[in-house]
Motif scaffolding. Structure first.
Motif, PDB file in Angstrom:
ATOM      1  N   ASN A 125      -0.698  29.768  -5.169  1.00  0.00           N
ATOM      2  CA  ASN A 125      -0.498  30.048  -6.418  1.00  0.00           C
ATOM      3  C   ASN A 125      -1.659  30.175  -7.306  1.00  0.00           C
ATOM      4  OD1 ASN A 125       2.396  29.532  -5.839  1.00  0.00           O
ATOM      5  ND2 ASN A 125       2.093  27.362  -6.098  1.00  0.00           N
ATOM      6  N   GLU A 126      -1.670  30.852  -8.543  1.00  0.00           N
ATOM      7  CA  GLU A 126      -2.554  30.897  -9.203  1.00  0.00           C
ATOM      8  C   GLU A 126      -3.179  29.569  -9.809  1.00  0.00           C
ATOM      9  OE1 GLU A 126      -4.160  33.147 -13.629  1.00  0.00           O
ATOM     10  OE2 GLU A 126      -2.409  33.875 -12.295  1.00  0.00           O
ATOM     11  N   GLN A 127      -2.156  28.752 -10.122  1.00  0.00           N
ATOM     12  CA  GLN A 127      -2.256  27.482 -10.646  1.00  0.00           C
ATOM     13  C   GLN A 127      -1.210  26.626 -10.064  1.00  0.00           C
ATOM     14  OE1 GLN A 127      -4.846  26.147 -12.971  1.00  0.00           O
ATOM     15  NE2 GLN A 127      -3.943  24.272 -11.687  1.00  0.00           N
ATOM     16  N   SER A 128      -1.564  25.302  -9.589  1.00  0.00           N
ATOM     17  CA  SER A 128      -0.740  24.435  -8.845  1.00  0.00           C
ATOM     18  C   SER A 128      -0.954  22.911  -9.423  1.00  0.00           C
ATOM     19  CB  SER A 128      -0.576  24.391  -7.481  1.00  0.00           C
ATOM     20  OG  SER A 128       0.051  25.574  -6.997  1.00  0.00           O
ATOM     21  N   TYR A 129      -0.366  22.058  -9.280  1.00  0.00           N
ATOM     22  CA  TYR A 129      -0.427  20.775  -9.898  1.00  0.00           C
ATOM     23  C   TYR A 129       0.149  19.471  -8.876  1.00  0.00           C
ATOM     24  CZ  TYR A 129       0.333  24.045 -13.788  1.00  0.00           C
ATOM     25  OH  TYR A 129       0.150  25.318 -14.428  1.00  0.00           O
ATOM     26  N   VAL A 130      -0.515  18.472  -8.912  1.00  0.00           N
ATOM     27  CA  VAL A 130       0.031  17.333  -8.227  1.00  0.00           C
ATOM     28  C   VAL A 130      -0.397  16.113  -9.170  1.00  0.00           C
ATOM     29  CG1 VAL A 130      -0.333  15.743  -6.368  1.00  0.00           C
ATOM     30  CG2 VAL A 130      -0.934  18.116  -5.891  1.00  0.00           C
ATOM     31  N   VAL A 131       0.670  15.284  -9.604  1.00  0.00           N
ATOM     32  CA  VAL A 131       0.612  14.092  -9.929  1.00  0.00           C
ATOM     33  C   VAL A 131       1.081  12.961  -9.382  1.00  0.00           C
ATOM     34  CG1 VAL A 131       1.113  12.652 -12.310  1.00  0.00           C
ATOM     35  CG2 VAL A 131       0.729  15.268 -12.144  1.00  0.00           C
ATOM     36  N   LEU A 132       0.251  11.906  -9.235  1.00  0.00           N
ATOM     37  CA  LEU A 132       0.680  10.653  -8.661  1.00  0.00           C
ATOM     38  C   LEU A 132       0.856   9.600  -9.460  1.00  0.00           C
ATOM     39  CD1 LEU A 132      -1.134  12.018  -6.135  1.00  0.00           C
ATOM     40  CD2 LEU A 132      -0.891   9.895  -5.138  1.00  0.00           C
ATOM     41  N   VAL A 133       1.989   8.718  -9.457  1.00  0.00           N
ATOM     42  CA  VAL A 133       2.113   7.780 -10.378  1.00  0.00           C
ATOM     43  C   VAL A 133       1.382   6.385  -9.618  1.00  0.00           C
ATOM     44  CG1 VAL A 133       3.565   6.210 -11.459  1.00  0.00           C
ATOM     45  CG2 VAL A 133       4.094   8.764 -11.559  1.00  0.00           C
ATOM     46  N   SER A 134       0.167   6.086 -10.146  1.00  0.00           N
ATOM     47  CA  SER A 134      -0.104   5.137  -9.636  1.00  0.00           C
ATOM     48  C   SER A 134       0.266   3.642 -10.558  1.00  0.00           C
ATOM     49  CB  SER A 134      -1.746   5.080  -9.729  1.00  0.00           C
ATOM     50  OG  SER A 134      -2.365   3.885  -8.966  1.00  0.00           O
ATOM     51  N   SER A 135      -0.808   2.705 -11.026  1.00  0.00           N
ATOM     52  CA  SER A 135      -0.240   1.621 -11.673  1.00  0.00           C
ATOM     53  C   SER A 135      -1.464   1.252 -12.256  1.00  0.00           C
ATOM     54  CB  SER A 135       0.394   0.661 -10.897  1.00  0.00           C
ATOM     55  OG  SER A 135       0.400  -0.585 -11.392  1.00  0.00           O
ATOM     56  N   ILE A 136      -1.192   0.292 -13.421  1.00  0.00           N
ATOM     57  CA  ILE A 136      -2.291  -0.643 -13.945  1.00  0.00           C
ATOM     58  C   ILE A 136      -3.066  -1.331 -12.886  1.00  0.00           C
ATOM     59  CG2 ILE A 136      -0.836  -2.300 -14.579  1.00  0.00           C
ATOM     60  CD1 ILE A 136      -2.384  -2.781 -17.073  1.00  0.00           C
ATOM     61  N   TRP A 137      -2.333  -1.830 -12.147  1.00  0.00           N
ATOM     62  CA  TRP A 137      -2.670  -2.746 -11.222  1.00  0.00           C
ATOM     63  C   TRP A 137      -3.810  -2.332 -10.008  1.00  0.00           C
ATOM     64  CZ3 TRP A 137      -2.632  -6.185 -14.158  1.00  0.00           C
ATOM     65  CH2 TRP A 137      -1.338  -6.738 -14.573  1.00  0.00           C
ATOM     66  N   GLY A 138      -3.653  -0.686  -9.805  1.00  0.00           N
ATOM     67  CA  GLY A 138      -4.446   0.161  -9.183  1.00  0.00           C
ATOM     68  C   GLY A 138      -5.875   0.019  -9.787  1.00  0.00           C
ATOM     69  N   GLN A 139      -5.905   0.015 -10.885  1.00  0.00           N
ATOM     70  CA  GLN A 139      -7.119  -0.044 -11.742  1.00  0.00           C
ATOM     71  C   GLN A 139      -7.729  -1.445 -11.891  1.00  0.00           C
ATOM     72  OE1 GLN A 139      -5.190   1.852 -15.539  1.00  0.00           O
ATOM     73  NE2 GLN A 139      -6.978   3.195 -15.339  1.00  0.00           N
ATOM     74  N   THR A 140      -7.076  -2.166 -12.059  1.00  0.00           N
ATOM     75  CA  THR A 140      -7.640  -3.845 -12.442  1.00  0.00           C
ATOM     76  C   THR A 140      -7.491  -4.885 -11.368  1.00  0.00           C
ATOM     77  OG1 THR A 140      -8.098  -5.366 -14.044  1.00  0.00           O
ATOM     78  CG2 THR A 140      -5.931  -4.503 -13.906  1.00  0.00           C
ATOM     79  N   GLY A 141      -6.039  -4.631 -10.633  1.00  0.00           N
ATOM     80  CA  GLY A 141      -5.755  -5.669  -9.781  1.00  0.00           C
ATOM     81  C   GLY A 141      -4.996  -6.792 -10.304  1.00  0.00           C
ATOM     82  N   ALA A 142      -3.928  -7.298  -9.615  1.00  0.00           N
ATOM     83  CA  ALA A 142      -3.173  -8.303  -9.948  1.00  0.00           C
ATOM     84  C   ALA A 142      -2.906  -9.496  -8.904  1.00  0.00           C
ATOM     85  CB  ALA A 142      -1.626  -8.009 -10.358  1.00  0.00           C
ATOM     86  N   SER A 143      -2.951 -10.554  -9.436  1.00  0.00           N
ATOM     87  CA  SER A 143      -2.907 -11.693  -8.439  1.00  0.00           C
ATOM     88  C   SER A 143      -1.374 -11.818  -8.126  1.00  0.00           C
ATOM     89  CB  SER A 143      -3.100 -13.263  -9.185  1.00  0.00           C
ATOM     90  OG  SER A 143      -2.632 -14.124  -8.568  1.00  0.00           O
ATOM     91  N   CYS A 144      -0.781 -12.130  -6.986  1.00  0.00           N
ATOM     92  CA  CYS A 144       0.351 -11.830  -6.289  1.00  0.00           C
ATOM     93  C   CYS A 144       0.783 -10.743  -6.151  1.00  0.00           C
ATOM     94  CB  CYS A 144       1.283 -12.957  -7.211  1.00  0.00           C
ATOM     95  SG  CYS A 144       0.773 -14.719  -7.131  1.00  0.00           S
ATOM     96  N   GLU A 145       0.160  -9.538  -6.449  1.00  0.00           N
ATOM     97  CA  GLU A 145       0.559  -8.139  -6.223  1.00  0.00           C
ATOM     98  C   GLU A 145      -0.621  -7.653  -5.472  1.00  0.00           C
ATOM     99  OE1 GLU A 145       3.196  -5.927  -8.697  1.00  0.00           O
ATOM    100  OE2 GLU A 145       2.709  -7.529 -10.347  1.00  0.00           O
ATOM    101  N   VAL A 146      -1.310  -8.226  -4.596  1.00  0.00           N
ATOM    102  CA  VAL A 146      -2.631  -7.881  -3.979  1.00  0.00           C
ATOM    103  C   VAL A 146      -2.434  -6.660  -3.181  1.00  0.00           C
ATOM    104  CG1 VAL A 146      -4.352  -8.161  -2.218  1.00  0.00           C
ATOM    105  CG2 VAL A 146      -3.552  -9.842  -3.787  1.00  0.00           C
ATOM    106  N   ILE A 147      -1.202  -6.391  -2.290  1.00  0.00           N
ATOM    107  CA  ILE A 147      -0.966  -5.160  -1.571  1.00  0.00           C
ATOM    108  C   ILE A 147      -0.540  -4.015  -2.367  1.00  0.00           C
ATOM    109  CG2 ILE A 147       0.300  -4.208   0.362  1.00  0.00           C
ATOM    110  CD1 ILE A 147       0.979  -7.558   0.917  1.00  0.00           C
ATOM    111  N   TYR A 148       0.178  -4.317  -3.378  1.00  0.00           N
ATOM    112  CA  TYR A 148       0.627  -3.275  -4.189  1.00  0.00           C
ATOM    113  C   TYR A 148      -0.646  -2.826  -5.081  1.00  0.00           C
ATOM    114  CZ  TYR A 148       3.226  -0.955  -8.235  1.00  0.00           C
ATOM    115  OH  TYR A 148       3.544  -0.037  -9.185  1.00  0.00           O
TER     116      TYR A 148
END
Length: 240
Positions: A125-148
């Motif tokens: 295509n002339e233009q295509s798009y990909v968007v992934l829905v990540s998380s705030i925890w992927g940016q800063t990390g969260a206790s008790c959600e380490v794997i996520y």
């Protein structure tokens, strides 16, 4: 010309809102789901007013066979919205290895394989798009959600790296990093815990799924024509 998008996790809160938002913009949709057939049937009925091609695909993206099943049902494609996700709350040291493997497969392995296999179609295509829905925890990390947090952080690194590799091929790749969103994923918390959480957020409330969907739609639009490799935080000022 018709445009087609794949939404994984389309039966969930953010996924279904994304489907509604994209349908309003004229997108024909491949709608992936796994267990929630009833929610998918309801979504298909709701979207029928738009007179678009709606292609439901049931597949378990934690398995290689499920990924293959999804890919075998994709033909022309202009956009991928990877919204699929599962959560796990608990101490890292107590987490079963099977949970670690499943979390990694759904959040990292599956999107990488799906995007890799569909990139040749996107690049036509002339233009295509990909968007992934990540998380705030992927940016800063969260206790008790380490794997996520780890898996969501890997998504962000993937977006930043691949976007540079394919930028000149007309494929824009970005991520959205929601904070706390009012979906079924918040069901593990009590009402008192949710109230305490809202008090931590500068805007004083959880996000609505439609607010995440509108951000995804923005990244799929010409209004974002010079945006790639970015992570848009939609978190009410919770993490800046």
């Amino acid at each position: 010309m018709k445009k087609y998008a794949l939404i994984t996790g389309a039966s969930g809160g953010i996924g279904s809102e994304t489907a509604h938002t994209m349908a309003k913009e004229g997108w024909n949709l491949y709608l992936h789901y796994n267990h929630n057939k009833e929610a998918m049937e309801r979504l298909l009925a709701e979207l029928s007013i738009y007179n678009l091609e709606l292609i439901p695909i049931q597949a378990d993206l934690s398995t290689d066979s499920g990924i293959d099943k999804l890919l075998n049902n994709i033909f022309h494609i202009d956009a991928i919205c990877y919204v699929s996700g599962i959560s796990h709350y608990g101490l890292f040291v107590d987490t079963d290895d099977q949970i670690i493997e499943k979390m990694w497969k759904i959040h990292v392995h599956a999107p990488m394989v799906i995007i890799k296999k569909l990139l040749p179609k996107l690049m036509k295509n002339e233009q295509s798009y990909v968007v992934l829905v990540s998380s705030i925890w992927g940016q800063t990390g969260a206790s008790c959600e380490v794997i996520y947090s780890t898996a969501k952080g890997a998504q962000i690194s993937f977006v930043k790296a691949l976007s540079k590799e394919v930028a000149q091929s007309g494929v824009r790749i970005n991520a959205v990093a929601p904070g706390a969103v009012n979906t079924q994923m918040m069901g593990i918390f009590s009402e008192d815990e949710k109230i305490a959480l809202e008090e931590e957020i500068p805007m004083g409330r959880l996000a609505n799924p439609c607010e995440i969907a509108e951000t995804i739609q923005f990244l799929l639009s010409e209004k974002a024509s010079y945006i790639t490799g970015q992570v848009l935080a939609v978190n009410g000022g919770w993490y800046t």
